[in-house]
Design an enzyme around this catalytic site. Structure first.
Site, PDB file in Angstrom:
ATOM      1  CG  HIS A 257      -2.018   0.989   0.924  1.00 35.27           C
ATOM      2  ND1 HIS A 257      -1.818   2.359   1.361  1.00 35.27           N
ATOM      3  CD2 HIS A 257      -3.399   0.869   1.005  1.00 35.27           C
ATOM      4  CE1 HIS A 257      -2.735   3.031   1.226  1.00 35.27           C
ATOM      5  NE2 HIS A 257      -3.959   1.865   1.070  1.00 35.27           N
ATOM      6  NE  ARG A 273      -2.759   7.336  -2.185  1.00 35.55           N
ATOM      7  CZ  ARG A 273      -2.822   6.421  -2.745  1.00 35.55           C
ATOM      8  NH1 ARG A 273      -2.968   6.175  -3.700  1.00 35.55           N
ATOM      9  NH2 ARG A 273      -3.067   5.046  -1.885  1.00 35.55           N
TER      10      ARG A 273
END
Lengths: 657, 250
Positions: A257, A273
């Protein structure tokens, strides 16, 4: 010998296990869930950002449907997934989100009218439709064409797991806590349950069942630094592997990740994000658009993690006592948004880093996060080699993720697989008799008992289990990480083999038979080393780059030679390596033949059938003038789901189209 | 990154007792650990177990403040051990005790699971749909006001860690007292329009001394909730509501 009987035995009390248990219980079968911990503490609760389901109510989700979700999932997998399973999944994900809504998940909802959002570092105004008001909304996530990820702030896994466990309690399903399965009971053809150790009293119990389901999550703890909970050690996969007959699939497919905090390795959600957060380097420069002009920070996880690593290798990382890292900047989202939608992230920053993400950048680095590999299953979730053995969720390789899972598709899989496979488990319970020779159970209990006696009676001079575990985790970090290469992988395999041999001679300091943390490790770690060997050896043999498996010495995706799924077997207990076989993926049956993902530019060595299948698809489509998307899909790649999940999904404004 | 505490030697005083071992007696045991930057109690306890005492029992799962496994009494106050940095203690002395009010498994490990399941069964912590039929899953879901959904989420954030229970004066005196965790769950389902239970039905569950009328308003729950849930407001709300229900009954 203490024996507990059930129709359906589920090992693991996270989202996938609980949903499968609910399915068999609702069909009237006596169901028991085994769990190391209280079910609500399972690692599912740590999923923050959300679950993908193509509900298409939010304006940025308009036009979304199963087809778009399917294409995103196949591309995300780098064509490594089983497309039939991906179809079963996208069909059922909206139903799963709606079922959870009925069971109490307070999904965030669409609010009509204008609202502020941040897209590509710009503040923009989005206007939500009036007729979508109050329906489940979605946020943006990596590798998706539409805003499809349903959420409750950044505590989605928590609310889903609580709703699911509450439903489990309503159904009266017993969850036997602080119980650890040590071995599956089987005769080489059929699985009959498991030998289970009570972690408090130390007692061994034979749980006998028609159907046994592994739902124990991933194997992130093979790595020294991981976002995974301490219980994510892959033991369920090892149970299947140690039968000698049941294969594991694609164990080398391990996801990193992009944004875990440094040094603790705790996740900050992709929602950061998705909601507009940016990645920045030592100079405060936003570098992702240089690498991925199209998707930028929101390319798939494997791609973003590699780009970050590349950028740090160029010396653009921020130095720290724990090695270089990059910055995640969510300051531009504003206090109100962070306090409401990213509050777990805020808490984590406050408690573990002493910073306020409203004002400060978050130090992040790609970190082990998800296991695409697991217990290989057929479409119905059953092992191809052992009747009555099923697997669901991250522990399985049902294979909707191939070589890279999209954010939001994991918690979605847990629930969807629980629903679909749960029905197939119930079908199996209906057809199978509970016909188990107790002598078989006895022999397995005796074997496990003998192993424990050996450990308890061990003399000084042997190996220390913590030393072996630490060494394994370091090898996996250093040599089987984001970027891989032949020589390092070869070294990893050799070193892990040595550890495996050493793990057969353990000296224990604590010789208590009842609750004993060292004994737990002494039982688990040799299993974990076998899994680590499956990952490292599979990665060594796979001389291509696909999804999260990235070989510096073989950077191309090689569809010609490697469009297949790795199957790992551990045929004899004394073996030092898994036996690998390969299961080809049939291009001629794919709905989307292999092509470019549209991000993470990579060279592709094409499969000879790709072009042929593309033409065939064109012809089939042309031969059906006026056909709707369902008819075309059916002609290209028919698939089945249980009757109760066959209905077409309704969406705001477009009905059941 | 703070490095000012590097080099401190921390002294942990840890409650030890294993009921599984015959003849074992409750006692305190001291362990010394070299502090490292950003050390949490999770890291320290794992070091102690690995290096000093292989029998030490404690519970961690997510180690990120999310799962609620690791609540214990840290220098006299209930809190999540995983997200407690050792650098927050000015003196290098840290005393760890298991949560009171829960059955002890051993050392710092207590059985919150059994307690929480019993509580769930007692008050029915699931959506009671009453006479309504389950909906067809291919149809559009029921709509919900966005602000209401957010409000329900606020109350749904309880992680069942047990800090409120162990900090509750009433609970310590009255073992059948429901406690703040139970009240928060009731407030959550009472707010949820999908749950069809009526005030009269809620009254049967909490309209007594084991319920909201037993609360002595010491508010240890509010002070020690690691998720900052609005216990005080919600207990007051339920109390007002139950008084109204009681009066309406007469």
């Amino acid at each position: 010998m203490k024996i507990v009987y059930a129709d359906s035995l589920v090992i693991g009390g996270g989202l996938a296990g609980l949903r499968a248990a609910i399915a068999t219980r609702q069909r009237g079968f006596d169901t028991i869930v085994l769990s190391l911990i209280p079910a609500k503490r399972s690692h599912s609760s740590a999923a923050q950002g959300g679950m993908q389901a193509s509900l298409a109510a939010a304006i940025k989700g308009e036009g979304d449907n199963e087809d778009v979700h399917f294409a995103d999932t196949v591309r995300g997998s780098d064509w490594g997934c089983d497309q039939t399973v991906a179809r079963m999944f996208v069909n059922t994900a909206p139903k799963a989100a709606r079922e959870l809504a009925m069971w109490g998940v307070p999904w965030s909802r669409v609010k009509k009218g204008p609202r502020q959002a941040v897209i590509n570092a710009e503040r923009v105004t989005i206007v939500e439709k009036d007729d979508a008001h109050g329906y489940i909304t979605g946020r943006d996530f990596g590798g998706t064409k539409k805003w499809r990820t349903c959420y409750t702030a950044d505590g989605t896994g928590h609310t889903m797991l609580y709703a699911m466990d509450n439903k489990t309690i309503e159904c009266g399903i017993p969850v036997h806590e602080r119980k650890e399965a040590l071995a599956l009971i089987h005769d080489g053809h059929t699985c009959y349950g498991a030998v289970v150790r009570d972690l408090i009293t130390g007692e061994l119990i034979a749980y006998l069942a028609k159907a046994t389901t592994i739902a124990t999550g991933g194997y992130g703890r093979l790595y020294a630094i991981t976002t995974n909970a301490v219980v994510s050690d892959g033991i369920g996969c090892a149970l299947a592997l140690e039968t000698g007959v049941a294969p594991l699939g694609n164990m080398e497919a391990v996801q990193f990740h992009p944004t875990a905090i440094v040094p603790a390795g705790i996740l900050t959600t992709e929602g950061c994000r998705g909601d507009g957060g940016l990645l920045k380097d030592v100079d405060g420069y936003r570098f992702m658009p240089d690498y991925e002009p199209e998707k930028k920070e929101l390319a798939s996880r494997d791609v973003v993690s590699r780009r970050m690593t590349e950028h740090m290798r160029k010396g653009k990382g921020v130095p720290s006592p724990y090695g270089p890292h990059l910055w995640l900047d969510i300051t531009l989202l504003g206090k109100e948004h962070i306090d409401k939608n990213l509050r777990e992230v805020k808490e984590i920053c406050q408690y573990f880093l002493g910073i306020d993400p409203v004002k400060d950048y978050i130090p992040v680095r790609p970190t082990q996060h998800y296991s695409m590999g697991g217990v290989r299953t057929q479409l119905n979730g059953e092992s191809p080699a052992l009747r009555g053995l099923f697997a669901v969720g991250e522990a399985s390789c049902w294979d909707m993720h191939g070589f890279n899972r999209l954010g939001g598709n994991s918690v979605a899989e847990t629930v969807v697989a629980g629903m679909i496979v749960g029905e197939y488990i119930a079908d199996y319970c209906e057809s199978a008799a509970l016909d188990i020779p107790t002598s078989v159970a006895r022999s397995f209990v005796d074997r496990e008992n003998a192993r424990i006696n050996e450990l308890i009676g061990s003399r000084a001079g042997g190996n220390d289990i913590y030393d072996l575990k630490n060494a394994m985790q370091e090898i996996m970090m250093d040599k089987v990480g984001i970027f891989r290469n032949g020589p390092d992988l070869q070294k990893a395999v050799e070193q892990l083999k040595v550890l495996l041999v050493r793990s057969r001679n353990i000296s224990m300091r604590n010789k208590t038979r009842s609750s004993n943390p060292e004994l737990v490790e002494a039982i688990r770690v040799p299993k974990m080393i076998k899994l680590a060997l499956c990952v490292a050896y599979g990665a060594l043999q796979r001389t291509e780059s696909r999804g999260a498996h990235s070989r510096e010495d073989h950077p191309e995706r090689n569809d010609r030679d490697w469009l297949n799924r790795t199957l790992a077997y551990w045929k004899n207990e004394k073996d030092e390596l898994p036996a690998l076989e390969y299961e080809p993926l049939d291009v001629m049956r794919m709905e989307i033949p292999p092509g470019s993902r549209g991000y993470g530019a990579a060279k592709i060595i094409p499969h000879p059938d790709s072009e042929k299948r593309t033409q065939e698809i064109e012809e089939i489509t042309k031969s059906l003038p006026g056909a709707n998307r369902f008819q075309i899909q059916k002609a290209l790649m028919p698939y089945e789901v249980p009757e109760k999940y066959k209905g077409k999904n309704e969406r705001v404004g477009v009905g059941h189209e | 990154m703070s490095t000012k505490n590097r080099g401190r030697t921390l002294k942990f005083h840890i409650f030890r007792y294993n009921p599984q071992v015959e003849g074992d007696r409750p006692r305190m045991q001291a362990f010394e650990v070299e502090e490292i930057p950003q050390m949490t109690i999770f890291i320290a306890l794992n070091q102690i177990r690995e290096k000093l005492d292989r029998s030490l029992q404690f519970d961690f799962v997510c180690r990120a403040g999310i799962c609620g496994s690791c609540a214990m009494i840290i220098n006299g106050r209930p809190n999540l051990a995983c997200r407690t940095l050792t650098s927050t203690f000015k003196k290098p002395q840290i005393t760890l005790m298991p949560l009171p009010a829960f059955e002890l498994i051993g050392d710092l490990s207590v059985d919150t699971g059994k307690f929480n399941r019993a509580l769930s069964e007692r008050i029915g912590t699931w959506v009671h749909i009453g006479k309504a039929q389950p909906k067809d899953l291919s149809r559009l879901e029921e709509t919900m006001e966005p602000d209401l959904a957010d409000e329900i989420y606020e109350l749904d954030r309880c992680i069942e860690c047990g800090c409120c229970i162990s900090a509750c004066g009433t609970k310590r005196m009255r073992s059948d007292f429901l406690g703040a965790m139970g009240f928060m769950k009731i407030a959550r389902f009472e707010l949820d329009p999908r749950d069809k239970r009526t005030d009269a039905e809620w009254y049967e569950v909490i309209g007594n001394d084991e319920g909201v009328f037993g609360c002595m308003s010491l508010m240890g729950c509010e002070d020690f909730c690691p998720k900052d849930l609005p216990h005080q407001t919600k207990i007051a709300y339920l109390r007002r509501k139950m008084i109204g229900t009681a009066l309406a009954k007469k």
